[in-house]
Design a protein around this motif. Sequence first.
Motif: not given
Length: 178
Positions: A115-126, A128-136
């Motif tokens: 969800t956008p909330e999970l992505v926003d929480a990850a960004r708020a915790a530091g 970046d978009d590449v880390q989020i991409h790679d995790t997914v």
Amino acid sequence: MPHIELGNPLPGLPALLRYRPETAGPLSALAETLLRGPGPLPRGERELIAAHVSSLNECRFCDASHSACAAVQLPGGDDLVAAVHADPGAAPVDDRLRALLRIAAAVQRSGRDVTPELVDAARAAGADDVQIHDTVLIAAAFCMYNRYVDGLATTAPDDPRAYRAMAERLTTEGYASL
């Protein structure tokens, strides 16, 4: 006992790679890229994400092998991996990794659970978009690997030392050596 005759005594994914060399190259290259290639996530964290998803999928071989790979590369070793498996929300990891593990767990359930909330929480915790991409991508790929390994009922060693030996080899030689 595997559902099909694999013609080799290897356990888990290595048995399947040996059985179908035509698919072994791309599957090994994907694992090498995701878990050892250049990227913003440390290798141990990538292995921990793979182990976490494999644990959630109850894939014994992938859970044990990637847990061992994470343990040899992360401070806290086996104790840290066990804590993440027991309760990622309370495990001694930083908030960024905790948020990424939540995203990985969402992918394991369904890509639509990210969800956008999970992505926003990850960004708020530091993160970046590449880390989020790679995790997914790691989480999605490990759902595939887990289903491949378990869908053909490959064997899995009972001795934890076998996974430690695999981890030592994989962390030094890589996944292309499978």
